[in-house]
Design an enzyme around this catalytic site. Sequence first.
Site, PDB file in Angstrom:
ATOM      1  N   LEU A  75       0.878  -1.304  -0.047  1.00 21.73           N
ATOM      2  CA  LEU A  75       0.040  -0.045   0.017  1.00 21.73           C
ATOM      3  C   LEU A  75       1.079   1.173  -0.076  1.00 21.73           C
ATOM      4  O   LEU A  75       1.826   1.161   0.573  1.00 21.73           O
ATOM      5  CB  LEU A  75      -0.777   0.083   1.218  1.00 21.73           C
ATOM      6  CG  LEU A  75      -2.102  -1.151   1.186  1.00 21.73           C
ATOM      7  CD1 LEU A  75      -2.784  -0.724   2.777  1.00 21.73           C
ATOM      8  CD2 LEU A  75      -3.111  -0.879   0.261  1.00 21.73           C
ATOM      9  N   ASP A  76       0.506   2.027  -0.688  1.00 20.71           N
ATOM     10  CA  ASP A  76       1.146   3.449  -0.550  1.00 20.71           C
ATOM     11  C   ASP A  76       1.397   4.074   0.876  1.00 20.71           C
ATOM     12  O   ASP A  76       0.573   3.504   1.644  1.00 20.71           O
ATOM     13  CB  ASP A  76       0.420   4.665  -1.398  1.00 20.71           C
ATOM     14  CG  ASP A  76       0.510   4.328  -2.906  1.00 20.71           C
ATOM     15  OD1 ASP A  76       1.271   3.581  -3.458  1.00 20.71           O
ATOM     16  OD2 ASP A  76      -0.194   5.143  -3.565  1.00 20.71           O
ATOM     17  N   ARG A  77       2.433   4.742   0.976  1.00 24.32           N
ATOM     18  CA  ARG A  77       2.781   5.205   2.378  1.00 24.32           C
ATOM     19  C   ARG A  77       1.491   5.911   3.165  1.00 24.32           C
ATOM     20  O   ARG A  77       1.471   5.739   4.376  1.00 24.32           O
ATOM     21  CB  ARG A  77       4.040   5.995   2.314  1.00 24.32           C
ATOM     22  CG  ARG A  77       4.569   6.457   3.791  1.00 24.32           C
ATOM     23  CD  ARG A  77       5.810   7.435   3.639  1.00 24.32           C
ATOM     24  NE  ARG A  77       5.559   8.585   2.952  1.00 24.32           N
ATOM     25  CZ  ARG A  77       5.086   9.517   3.958  1.00 24.32           C
ATOM     26  NH1 ARG A  77       4.977   9.586   5.010  1.00 24.32           N
ATOM     27  NH2 ARG A  77       4.719  10.956   3.158  1.00 24.32           N
TER      28      ARG A  77
END
Length: 243
Positions: A70-72
């Site tokens: 998942l994106d940060r």
Amino acid sequence: MKLTSPIQLSRDEVEFVRGLVLYEDADILALNKPAGLSSQGGRGQVHTLDELLWAFARPGKARPRLIHRLDRDTSGVILTAKTKPAASFLGKALMKRRFSKTYLAIVTPGAPEPKGGRIDQALRRDEQGREAYMRPCAPDHPDAETAVSRYRTLKHTDVAALLELDPETGRMHQLRVHLAHIGRPIAGDPRYGGALVVGGHPVPRLMLHATALKFPHPAGGEKRLEAPPPADFAGLVTALGLD
């Protein structure tokens, strides 16, 4: 770079990551990742989620392995495998698109038109210094990657909308770029044109949450896991009248 030996985690870090557990059995471990925590390859001195997984390693054994990212700044369900056979099984299932991912997003300015549909827009990677972006492009562009997302509007006002999103493909930043492409960027996403203030309310971060994940289980059958939106996301939903 893959770590082959455990790293040293503080007691607080161990307690923190163990507090993220949504589900665990002999094959898998699922976590509710908070926004601000990199899945892998983060910069600086803060440990990534991948490194924090050493908190679950048994003596002499490897840590659980991330199956996807998942994106940060995206919160929500993230899956790991506890054994090599489970990692192989889940990795193959992911490649065959047997995973079903559901996200929630707050977008502006109001509901998209139509309020539900399918976005079939090829994307290409654009490197700018140390930063990577995804850009819409023609499907015959030499660097084009097929990207398809489905969306539906759950609630909307004149200034914002709460959307449910189902990506059919898994390109980097796919949902963020697709929504910006149809004129409804995700709130808190300045990289792709997202507003930082909505309806007079400051947006604390990227308003994207991975709320559910359905996948074939290594032991047989299917498993569906859900993660409730965190307080910052739920709070903005309420403030904007999108409950």
